[in-house]
Design a protein around this motif. Structure first.
Motif, PDB file in Angstrom:
ATOM      1  N   ILE A  53       0.831  -1.200   0.000  1.00 37.85           N
ATOM      2  CA  ILE A  53       0.000   0.000   0.000  1.00 37.85           C
ATOM      3  C   ILE A  53       0.871   1.258   0.000  1.00 37.85           C
ATOM      4  N   SER A  54       1.895   1.282   0.835  1.00 36.09           N
ATOM      5  CA  SER A  54       2.731   2.492   0.915  1.00 36.09           C
ATOM      6  C   SER A  54       3.552   2.714  -0.347  1.00 36.09           C
ATOM      7  N   GLN A  55       3.964   1.641  -1.021  1.00 32.78           N
ATOM      8  CA  GLN A  55       4.791   1.788  -2.215  1.00 32.78           C
ATOM      9  C   GLN A  55       3.969   1.794  -3.504  1.00 32.78           C
ATOM     10  N   LYS A  56       2.679   1.608  -3.388  1.00 30.61           N
ATOM     11  CA  LYS A  56       1.724   1.798  -4.488  1.00 30.61           C
ATOM     12  C   LYS A  56       2.033   0.980  -5.733  1.00 30.61           C
ATOM     13  N   GLY A  57       2.064  -0.303  -5.620  1.00 27.16           N
ATOM     14  CA  GLY A  57       2.276  -1.090  -6.823  1.00 27.16           C
ATOM     15  C   GLY A  57       2.412  -2.563  -6.540  1.00 27.16           C
ATOM     16  N   LEU A  58       2.686  -3.290  -7.579  1.00 29.14           N
ATOM     17  CA  LEU A  58       2.890  -4.733  -7.471  1.00 29.14           C
ATOM     18  C   LEU A  58       4.339  -4.973  -7.087  1.00 29.14           C
ATOM     19  N   LEU A  59       4.543  -5.592  -5.948  1.00 33.43           N
ATOM     20  CA  LEU A  59       5.886  -5.784  -5.414  1.00 33.43           C
ATOM     21  C   LEU A  59       6.188  -7.241  -5.132  1.00 33.43           C
ATOM     22  N   TYR A  60       7.459  -7.581  -5.245  1.00 34.78           N
ATOM     23  CA  TYR A  60       7.972  -8.810  -4.655  1.00 34.78           C
ATOM     24  C   TYR A  60       8.678  -8.358  -3.387  1.00 34.78           C
ATOM     25  N   ILE A  61       8.367  -9.004  -2.274  1.00 37.01           N
ATOM     26  CA  ILE A  61       8.976  -8.633  -1.002  1.00 37.01           C
ATOM     27  C   ILE A  61       9.807  -9.804  -0.517  1.00 37.01           C
ATOM     28  N   ASN A  62      11.101  -9.576  -0.369  1.00 40.82           N
ATOM     29  CA  ASN A  62      11.997 -10.577   0.202  1.00 40.82           C
ATOM     30  C   ASN A  62      11.792 -10.515   1.711  1.00 40.82           C
TER      31      ASN A  62
END
Length: 166
Positions: A53-62
């Motif tokens: 939500i804070s980074q506003k996009g589709l993310l891969y999170i390690n």
């Protein structure tokens, strides 16, 4: 994710009221939102909602390093629906983490060199009998969710994107 969205929005509001021109990154807002929602209230949960939500996009999170990687979100239209079925989110999250970790621990007890980050489909079958019955569903999820995530990450990073595979 509604509570995470509210926490992120509240942090952005508080930052906007500051007289000083402080440069705060979206990543920092995600970290603060996670700390406010999970750590401060001592509730189980991951960083996915707050960071996304804070980074506003589709993310891969390690999840080992908490580093994020932006992925190609150009995947067309999706429909999101509310099932109307209530669930106990905190219990689900707590059990998922605890049972997943317990299944890995059971395998590592018998096979100390096992590394979940290098696991593949054969590991699921090879070690299933080592995992206590109560954790076997979570053993499946631990192995296959990781494999599916890596496959989707590669497709969304490198292409071509197959919407049916996603």
């Amino acid at each position: 994710s509604s509570s995470s969205a509210l926490v992120v929005a509240w942090l952005r509001f508080l930052l906007s009221t500051q007289k000083q021109d402080i440069k705060i990154t979206d990543e920092q807002i995600g970290k603060w939102a996670y700390e406010a929602e999970s750590s401060f209230f001592n509730q189980p949960g991951g960083i996915m909602d707050q960071y996304t939500i804070s980074q506003k996009g589709l993310l891969y999170i390690n999840t080992l390093s908490n580093k994020t990687e932006r992925l190609n979100a150009n995947i067309g239209n999706l429909v999101i629906a509310e099932s109307g079925i209530a669930k106990k989110t905190l219990t689900v999250l707590k059990n998922a983490r605890a049972y997943g970790q317990a299944s890995i621990a059971a395998v590592k007890e018998k096979v100390p060199e096992f590394d979940i980050h290098k696991a593949d489909e054969s590991d699921y079958k090879d070690y299933l009998t080592i995992v206590p019955k109560i954790y076997q569903d979570h053993w499946y999820a631990t192995i296959f969710n990781h494999l599916l995530t890596q496959k989707a990450r590669k497709m969304l990073r490198e292409g071509p994107i197959d919407i049916y595979q996603i």
